[in-house]
Design an enzyme around this catalytic site. Structure first.
Site, PDB file in Angstrom:
ATOM      1  N   ASP A   1      -0.981  -6.431  16.288  1.00  0.00           N
ATOM      2  CA  ASP A   1      -1.563  -5.097  16.419  1.00  0.00           C
ATOM      3  C   ASP A   1      -2.432  -5.029  17.670  1.00  0.00           C
ATOM      4  O   ASP A   1      -2.493  -5.971  18.449  1.00  0.00           O
ATOM      5  CB  ASP A   1      -2.411  -4.786  15.179  1.00  0.00           C
TER       6      ASP A   1
ATOM      7  N   GLU B   1      -5.062  -9.244   4.725  1.00  0.00           N
ATOM      8  CA  GLU B   1      -5.605  -8.483   5.850  1.00  0.00           C
ATOM      9  C   GLU B   1      -6.761  -7.642   5.309  1.00  0.00           C
ATOM     10  O   GLU B   1      -6.542  -6.640   4.619  1.00  0.00           O
ATOM     11  CB  GLU B   1      -4.524  -7.560   6.441  1.00  0.00           C
TER      12      GLU B   1
ATOM     13  N   ASP C   1      -0.709  -6.984   3.387  1.00  0.00           N
ATOM     14  CA  ASP C   1      -1.084  -5.943   4.331  1.00  0.00           C
ATOM     15  C   ASP C   1      -2.119  -4.992   3.715  1.00  0.00           C
ATOM     16  O   ASP C   1      -2.026  -4.665   2.531  1.00  0.00           O
ATOM     17  CB  ASP C   1       0.205  -5.161   4.683  1.00  0.00           C
TER      18      ASP C   1
ATOM     19  N   ASN D   1       0.824  -1.207   0.000  1.00  0.00           N
ATOM     20  CA  ASN D   1       0.000   0.000   0.000  1.00  0.00           C
ATOM     21  C   ASN D   1       0.860   1.261   0.000  1.00  0.00           C
ATOM     22  O   ASN D   1       0.486   2.275  -0.573  1.00  0.00           O
ATOM     23  CB  ASN D   1      -0.920  -0.007   1.226  1.00  0.00           C
ATOM     24  N   HIS D   2       2.024   1.157   0.663  1.00  0.00           N
ATOM     25  CA  HIS D   2       2.862   2.339   0.832  1.00  0.00           C
ATOM     26  C   HIS D   2       4.316   1.912   0.979  1.00  0.00           C
ATOM     27  O   HIS D   2       4.601   0.748   1.248  1.00  0.00           O
ATOM     28  CB  HIS D   2       2.437   3.100   2.092  1.00  0.00           C
TER      29      HIS D   2
END
Ligand code: MG
Length: 544
Positions: free
Chosen positions: A307, A241, A200, A102-103
């Site tokens: 998390d 996820e 992710d 994503n990043h």
């Protein structure tokens, strides 16, 4: 069948950094991880999921990646990684790794080049705007750290988009050059021999962001990844996820051509509600909303992960019930949505209650995913900031630093829990190995029992009526076989009547239980359960 290994796998999630340090520098590493493989093989897990171990400035526990094609030097080298993979394979263990697309980190050379030079191809790897849009608070994940999704970059003279922290610019997934880079990443790690990826933040990747918009179906992106992964290794999996409502799960599975596995956040949240209420109803409700997975699909079931225990799938009232039961103090809660604790302290270290929860995990439909230290009943350290409370070092022995490291200083760079009921003096691998009644040895037994009861992983399930609000019973059928599990969420003993047909009651063998119960006679519908009691039954293989 090997292609569908994930249907009856036991996945163990760990982080190189906190598992075992081989060279005494205070940081876990691949050589240490390799040395721990006999322990994991002995426990009976079949797949290891490694959290990110790539070069990273580590502002977000390695989820801020600065180089996708390498190992962070503090964990070792690519040579150490390959040796670890081989050693895992020797023991029949598959390894899946985190895929964070994503990043990137702001430190990634792509971003560094992009911010310097608008004519560089890397500029379009990210998402830029001259002006911050009026509605800039659309999808903020860490509210107290984030002022919206757009961050001004002085060097570029523009705003860039970030879903998560402002040091994690989102990649422009709609750019074909970025897709090509992703393919290089997949190719590289698959070629080294990994068994798949834990993906992710998947729903965030396929959203339109600023001027980064998908032409047509954004799920095409997942189909592209799946098809490339399968072209390299037929049995490699994508475990995504996706923390969303169960009605949307099918969107991510596709027609068996997108991801093979999804984490079951929905069921996870309802397990905690059931524990808080001492009632089976929330789990029954959640199970009836879940799809019966097809041959190729599977849910990843879990209790805790690395998390916070994110409770966003519950209503505000329900979440408050879970807070009241398991996080009564403000400091135990985080981000206005979750709990930063491990399971054992939440359940007041009550062994019967802890066993009930993991017996449930191992018998619910899906593939169980454990978090390192669960098998010991490790605790948390609330004096550490944010989610670091549940990211302390693995507790191996009573030695200094819990046997995690021979680091010479008195305190490690990685936090350990030294004192109290959950300190390594009391909770550690070697003490529990020597004690046949330890939680660790119980985990070994239940993992072995679960592997035999493949119906829980492969089968279709249905709820069995018990007439008791505290008791959950379900039936899983696969081909001619069936497995049944019964769990008492109440802290008092009870007797229930299982709504099974005469035929279903025949030839059932008691497979696993919290205590030695009187035999279950097929002609007697009544079944006894102790406080937090659990019993598993399986049709005798002689009658399949
Ligand atoms: Mg080390």
């Amino acid at each position: 069948m090997a292609k569908y290994w994930y249907k009856n796998a036991i996945i163990y999630s760990t982080h190189i950094e906190t598992f075992m340090d081989s060279n005494g520098d205070g940081v876990g590493d691949f050589i240490g991880m390799s040395r721990s493989l006999d322990y994991l093989a002995g426990l009976g897990v079949t797949c290891i999921w490694l959290l990110p171990f790539f070069p990273s400035p580590n502002r977000d526990h390695g989820y801020d990646i600065a180089d996708y094609l390498n190992v962070d030097p503090k964990f070792g080298t690519l040579g150490h990684f390959v040796e670890f993979l081989d050693a895992a394979e020797d023991r029949g263990l598959r390894v899946i790794i985190d895929l964070v697309l994503n990043h990137t980190s702001v430190d990634h050379p792509w971003f560094q080049e992009a911010r310097r030079n608008k004519n560089s191809k890397y500029y379009n790897y990210y998402i830029w705007l001259d002006e911050k849009p009026a509605n800039s608070h659309e999808d903020v994940i860490f509210g107290h750290h984030q002022d919206g999704n757009w961050e001004y970059d002085n060097e570029a003279g523009q705003y860039f988009y970030h879903t998560f922290y402002k040091h994690q610019p989102d990649l422009n997934i709609t750019n074909p050059d970025v897709r090509q880079e992703i393919q290089y990443i997949l190719h590289f790690w698959l070629k080294l021999g990994i068994g798949g990826f834990r993906m992710d933040a998947v729903p965030h990747m396929i959203r339109n962001k600023g001027n980064s918009k998908f032409d047509g179906d954004p799920f095409e992106f997942l189909r592209d990844i799946r098809s490339f992964v399968e072209s390299q290794r037929k049995d490699a999996i994508l475990l995504a996820e996706v923390d969303t409502e169960p009605e949307k799960y099918e969107d991510f599975f596709g027609k068996g051509d997108q991801v093979q596995m999804l984490f079951n956040f929905y069921l996870n949240n309802h397990i905690f509600l059931a524990l808080a209420r001492k009632s089976a109803e929330p789990i029954e409700r959640a199970l009836t909303k879940l799809p019966q997975t097809s041959l190729k699909e599977q849910m990843g079931t879990f209790i805790r992960n690395h998390d916070e225990l994110d409770l966003e799938r519950l209503t505000d009232e329900e979440r408050n019930e879970v807070y009241d039961a398991f996080a009564p103090e403000e400091d135990m809660r985080i981000y206005g949505r979750g709990i930063r604790r491990r399971l054992a302290p939440m359940l007041r270290n009550d062994r019967h209650w802890i066993e009930l929860v993991y017996s449930l995990l191992f018998s619910l439909p899906g593939t169980p995913v454990l978090r390192y230290g669960d098998e010991l009943g490790m605790g948390e350290d609330l004096s550490l900031p944010e989610r670091n409370s549940v990211r302390t070092a693995m507790q191996w022995s009573t030695e200094k630093h819990g046997g995690f490291s021979a680091f010479s200083e008195s305190s490690l760079p990685i936090p350990t829990i030294a004192d109290g009921d959950f300190g390594y003096q009391k909770v550690n691998v070697y003490a529990q190995m020597r004690n046949p009644n330890s939680l660790l040895n119980w985990f070994e037994r239940i993992i072995s029992a679960r592997k035999e009861c493949m119906e829980f992983g492969w089968g279709n399930f249905r709820i069995i009526k018990t007439g008791n609000a505290s008791v959950l019973a379900h039936y899983s059928q696969w081909k001619n076989g069936c497995a049944i599990s019964v769990h008492n969420f109440g802290d008092t003993a009870c007797v229930v009547e299982l709504d099974l047909s005469d035929d279903q009651r025949q030839h059932l063998i008691e497979h696993f239980a919290d205590q030695q119960y009187d035999a279950f006679e097929p002609e007697n519908k009544r079944l006894k359960l102790g406080p937090y009691g659990y019993r598993w039954f399986r049709k005798s293989s002689l009658f399949l």
